[in-house]
Design an enzyme around this catalytic site. Structure first.
Site, mmCIF file in Angstrom:
data_model
loop_
_atom_site.group_PDB
_atom_site.id
_atom_site.type_symbol
_atom_site.label_atom_id
_atom_site.label_comp_id
_atom_site.label_asym_id
_atom_site.label_seq_id
_atom_site.Cartn_x
_atom_site.Cartn_y
_atom_site.Cartn_z
ATOM 1 N N VAL A 16 10.356 -17.099 4.971
ATOM 2 C CA VAL A 16 11.289 -16.901 3.849
ATOM 3 C C VAL A 16 11.853 -18.239 3.355
ATOM 4 O O VAL A 16 11.980 -18.461 2.154
ATOM 5 C CB VAL A 16 12.442 -15.936 4.252
ATOM 6 C CG1 VAL A 16 13.307 -15.628 3.041
ATOM 7 C CG2 VAL A 16 11.892 -14.654 4.846
ATOM 8 N N LYS A 106 19.622 -9.572 9.572
ATOM 9 C CA LYS A 106 20.154 -8.213 9.781
ATOM 10 C C LYS A 106 20.809 -8.080 11.151
ATOM 11 O O LYS A 106 21.746 -7.318 11.338
ATOM 12 C CB LYS A 106 19.060 -7.162 9.612
ATOM 13 C CG LYS A 106 17.883 -7.378 10.532
ATOM 14 C CD LYS A 106 16.747 -6.448 10.257
ATOM 15 C CE LYS A 106 15.566 -6.807 11.119
ATOM 16 N NZ LYS A 106 14.694 -7.832 10.593
ATOM 17 N N GLU A 130 21.622 -9.875 0.662
ATOM 18 C CA GLU A 130 20.725 -8.922 -0.010
ATOM 19 C C GLU A 130 19.440 -8.674 0.768
ATOM 20 O O GLU A 130 18.975 -7.542 0.891
ATOM 21 C CB GLU A 130 20.374 -9.456 -1.406
ATOM 22 C CG GLU A 130 19.512 -8.534 -2.227
ATOM 23 C CD GLU A 130 20.214 -7.216 -2.522
ATOM 24 O OE1 GLU A 130 21.097 -7.194 -3.367
ATOM 25 O OE2 GLU A 130 19.857 -6.207 -1.894
ATOM 26 N N GLY A 188 -0.959 -8.359 8.948
ATOM 27 C CA GLY A 188 0.293 -9.130 8.958
ATOM 28 C C GLY A 188 1.516 -8.293 8.639
ATOM 29 O O GLY A 188 2.589 -8.829 8.362
ATOM 30 N N GLU A 191 4.626 -7.336 13.660
ATOM 31 C CA GLU A 191 4.777 -8.483 14.562
ATOM 32 C C GLU A 191 3.852 -8.298 15.764
ATOM 33 O O GLU A 191 3.438 -7.169 16.065
ATOM 34 C CB GLU A 191 6.213 -8.531 15.111
ATOM 35 C CG GLU A 191 7.297 -8.503 14.061
ATOM 36 C CD GLU A 191 7.617 -9.878 13.530
ATOM 37 O OE1 GLU A 191 7.233 -10.861 14.180
ATOM 38 O OE2 GLU A 191 8.209 -9.969 12.447
ATOM 39 N N ASP A 202 15.163 -1.591 14.164
ATOM 40 C CA ASP A 202 15.200 -2.364 12.915
ATOM 41 C C ASP A 202 15.791 -1.495 11.788
ATOM 42 O O ASP A 202 16.648 -1.949 11.023
ATOM 43 C CB ASP A 202 13.765 -2.806 12.572
ATOM 44 C CG ASP A 202 13.655 -3.472 11.214
ATOM 45 O OD1 ASP A 202 13.926 -4.675 11.132
ATOM 46 O OD2 ASP A 202 13.329 -2.788 10.233
ATOM 47 N N LYS A 206 19.428 -2.038 9.632
ATOM 48 C CA LYS A 206 19.509 -2.058 8.162
ATOM 49 C C LYS A 206 20.377 -0.910 7.653
ATOM 50 O O LYS A 206 21.129 -1.075 6.685
ATOM 51 C CB LYS A 206 18.101 -1.973 7.570
ATOM 52 C CG LYS A 206 17.273 -3.226 7.852
ATOM 53 C CD LYS A 206 15.818 -2.995 7.531
ATOM 54 C CE LYS A 206 14.978 -4.236 7.749
ATOM 55 N NZ LYS A 206 13.531 -3.940 7.692
ATOM 56 N N GLY A 303 8.055 -9.838 3.227
ATOM 57 C CA GLY A 303 7.095 -10.750 2.601
ATOM 58 C C GLY A 303 7.827 -11.957 2.041
ATOM 59 O O GLY A 303 8.987 -11.861 1.643
HETATM 60 N N1 LIG Z 1 9.745 -12.386 6.808
HETATM 61 C C1 LIG Z 1 10.223 -11.390 6.085
HETATM 62 O O1 LIG Z 1 9.489 -10.743 5.329
HETATM 63 C C2 LIG Z 1 11.681 -11.049 6.142
HETATM 64 C C3 LIG Z 1 12.154 -9.942 5.396
HETATM 65 C C4 LIG Z 1 13.528 -9.645 5.412
HETATM 66 C C5 LIG Z 1 14.379 -10.403 6.178
HETATM 67 N N2 LIG Z 1 13.874 -11.439 6.930
HETATM 68 C C6 LIG Z 1 14.814 -12.221 7.738
HETATM 69 O O2 LIG Z 1 14.791 -13.577 7.290
HETATM 70 C C7 LIG Z 1 15.042 -14.449 8.379
HETATM 71 C C8 LIG Z 1 13.909 -15.452 8.472
HETATM 72 O O3 LIG Z 1 12.697 -14.762 8.686
HETATM 73 P P1 LIG Z 1 11.271 -15.519 8.644
HETATM 74 O O4 LIG Z 1 10.267 -14.440 8.582
HETATM 75 O O5 LIG Z 1 11.295 -16.567 7.604
HETATM 76 O O6 LIG Z 1 11.256 -16.160 10.085
HETATM 77 P P2 LIG Z 1 10.268 -17.316 10.633
HETATM 78 O O7 LIG Z 1 9.063 -17.434 9.774
HETATM 79 O O8 LIG Z 1 10.110 -17.067 12.084
HETATM 80 O O9 LIG Z 1 11.119 -18.658 10.419
HETATM 81 C C9 LIG Z 1 12.261 -18.947 11.173
HETATM 82 C C10 LIG Z 1 12.639 -20.373 10.905
HETATM 83 O O10 LIG Z 1 13.837 -20.659 11.592
HETATM 84 C C11 LIG Z 1 13.676 -21.837 12.387
HETATM 85 N N3 LIG Z 1 14.531 -21.652 13.570
HETATM 86 C C12 LIG Z 1 14.474 -20.666 14.482
HETATM 87 N N4 LIG Z 1 15.436 -20.824 15.417
HETATM 88 C C13 LIG Z 1 16.087 -21.944 15.083
HETATM 89 C C14 LIG Z 1 17.176 -22.630 15.651
HETATM 90 N N5 LIG Z 1 17.760 -22.202 16.771
HETATM 91 N N6 LIG Z 1 17.605 -23.769 15.058
HETATM 92 C C15 LIG Z 1 17.017 -24.215 13.913
HETATM 93 N N7 LIG Z 1 15.984 -23.582 13.314
HETATM 94 C C16 LIG Z 1 15.531 -22.470 13.896
HETATM 95 C C17 LIG Z 1 12.203 -21.924 12.677
HETATM 96 O O11 LIG Z 1 11.853 -23.268 12.936
HETATM 97 P P3 LIG Z 1 10.304 -23.709 13.182
HETATM 98 O O12 LIG Z 1 9.603 -23.475 11.878
HETATM 99 O O13 LIG Z 1 10.372 -25.154 13.527
HETATM 100 O O14 LIG Z 1 9.800 -22.840 14.281
HETATM 101 C C18 LIG Z 1 11.611 -21.399 11.371
HETATM 102 O O15 LIG Z 1 11.510 -22.436 10.416
HETATM 103 C C19 LIG Z 1 15.205 -13.555 9.613
HETATM 104 O O16 LIG Z 1 16.570 -13.264 9.797
HETATM 105 C C20 LIG Z 1 14.464 -12.279 9.211
HETATM 106 O O17 LIG Z 1 14.922 -11.135 9.892
HETATM 107 C C21 LIG Z 1 12.561 -11.773 6.914
#
Ligand SMILES: NC(=O)c1ccc[n+]([C@@H]2O[C@H](COP(=O)([O-])OP(=O)(O)OC[C@H]3O[C@@H](n4cnc5c(N)ncnc54)[C@H](OP(=O)(O)O)[C@@H]3O)[C@@H](O)[C@H]2O)c1
Length: 429
Positions: A16, A106, A130, A188, A191, A202, A206, A303
């Protein structure tokens, strides 16, 4: 003097976070015109600064200390996209010093939403989220603004794309649970460890965020009765189809005279329901309001692009507040605590599927168990099985949830019952 730019501190640059940086660059002009000043990302915290990323980070300070970003003097707005409990302290720290927060987390909102909103209020700042419920669907902004003064009687939602994809694939392609889960992982949508999704946790997180907005009530997600889709069999989906239903994992909040009924579980829903058409990885949130009547919010719940767009929506509104100095409306004020209707007392219809010995008297034993707890049968279907077994499908009339579960537990103990009965609620109101 309005600030010449709004400086973002970004926690997390994963799926994201990278999506957000891409949109900030591609839509720079439109964003500047909307906000009244340019937005700049001044700092980013990640776990591994050496990791290759699909976005331009030149000119941005990249480190690993999330707290340092939350406390930095060159950050006007904290955007938290790292996820998990570890982000609670940085978010608290930013709010305490009056820095607004946009988050998609969340987990911390479901567990600490009330506290974080109070902190924001005390510091005369905001926390917006949001993307935390419904991903790319702008339902929270609608609830916080246009629908702020509506009284809702019902919210029923499909909030988890992984489980919806699995159930849709099973129903459409006739694949079993394990095959559909493997397909979701390959594409994808799931998880590597899908436990949070499959267990319904989850969805419950929400749902607690949505109930806070729609019903202006603080419902701890740990207090929401939650069942997931583990154990769902292809035969259950076939039976649902036979009786005119489709199976969905639902988050439900329903106002009864006796109190608010909040729960998460798989359910048979009539095929005519709008939510029945929400398939694959899509999410849907159905609301019924006193003045507005029925509404359906539909779209992608996850996504990079849809989620980043939802985050960007919050970022633009919040940055506009930073520039104008005028706060828009935040989360609606909470009502006085309202009674909850315990799941035991909820009246619902059920689908039951039993595998029993195929011999005289067995049906009478089943009927006796149902009758003993006042559960009456609406429809029944019996199919002869192999090895002297019979498969019996029963749809009940409305009955108290506790009474149906007691009857099913009794049937499970009958010596003639060959397999743990399957029991799924029917949501048809
Ligand atoms: N993906 C989706 O479709 C989606 C949808 C709705 C909500 N969300 C929410 O959005 C958020 C991000 O999701 P994502 O899918 O983007 O996750 P992600 O791809 O796993 O990315 C997480 C990022 O946070 C960094 N990170 C993790 N722990 C950290 C820490 N302790 N200190 C500093 N940086 C840290 C990671 O660093 P590295 O890159 O160096 O590992 C990575 O860049 C989550 O809360 C998730 O629930 C995601």
């Amino acid at each position: 003097m309005p600030p010449s730019s709004v400086r973002i501190g970004l926690l997390g640059c994963g799926v994201v976070g990278q999506g957000l940086l891409k949109l900030l660059r591609e839509r720079e002009r439109l964003i500047r015109d909307s906000v009244g000043a340019p937005i700049q990302v001044s700092r980013v915290a990640v776990r591994d600064p050496g990791k290759r990323r699909e976005c331009e980070l030149s000119g941005i300070h990249v480190g690993t200390d999330a707290m340092a970003v939350a406390e930095a003097s060159d950050v006007d707005l904290l955007v938290e996209l790292a996820g998990g409990e570890a982000m609670l302290e940085p978010v608290r720290a930013a709010l305490r010093r009056g820095i607004p927060v946009v988050t998609a987390n969340k987990h911390i909102l479901a567990l600490h939403g009330e506290e974080l909103e109070r902190l924001a209020g005390e510091s005369k700042t905001t926390i917006r989220c949001e993307a935390s419920a419904g991903g790319g669907i702008p339902v929270l902004q609608a609830l916080d603004h246009g629908l702020r003064t509506e009284n809702f009687q019902l919210l029923v939602a499909i909030l988890n794309g992984t489980t919806n994809f699995i159930l849709s694939t099973m129903a459409r392609d006739g694949r079993d649970f394990a095959e559909a889960l493997a397909a979701a992982q390959t594409l994808g949508f799931a998880e590597a460890d899908p436990t949070l999704d499959l267990s319904g946790q989850d969805t419950a997180q929400k749902l607690s965020i949505l109930v806070r907005r729609a019903f202006r009530m603080d419902v701890a997600f740990s207090s929401i009765p939650t069942e997931g889709i583990i154990g769902m069999e292809l035969e259950d989906l076939r039976q649902a189809d036979r009786f005119g239903y489709t199976v969905k994992l639902l988050g439900i909040a329903l106002r009864h005279p006796e109190g608010l009924d909040v729960r998460v579980h798989p359910a048979f829903i009539p095929k005519r329901y709008l939510l029945a058409a929400v398939r694959d990885e899509f999410n849907g949130i159905y609301l019924r309001g006193e003045a507005t009547g029925s509404m359906l919010f539909y779209g992608k719940g996850a996504g990079a692009n849809p989620t980043a767009q939802a985050v960007l929506g919050d970022v633009v509104v919040t940055a506009r507040e930073c520039v104008s100095g005028v706060k828009l409306l935040g989360t609606p004020p909470m009502r006085d605590p309202e009674q909850r209707l315990p799941l035991d007392q909820v009246r619902t219809k059920y689908y039951l599927r039993l595998l029993v010995e195929d011999r005289p008297g067995v049906l009478a034993q089943v009927a006796a168990n149902l009758g003993a707890t006042n559960v009456s049968v609406a429809q029944m279907f019996q199919a002869e099985g192999v090895r002297g077994e019979a498969s019996i499908t029963i749809l009940t009339h409305h009955a108290k949830d506790k009474d149906v579960r007691e009857a099913v537990a009794g049937i499970a103990k009958l010596p003639t019952t060959r397999k743990t009965p399957r029991a799924v609620r029917i949501f048809d109101i």
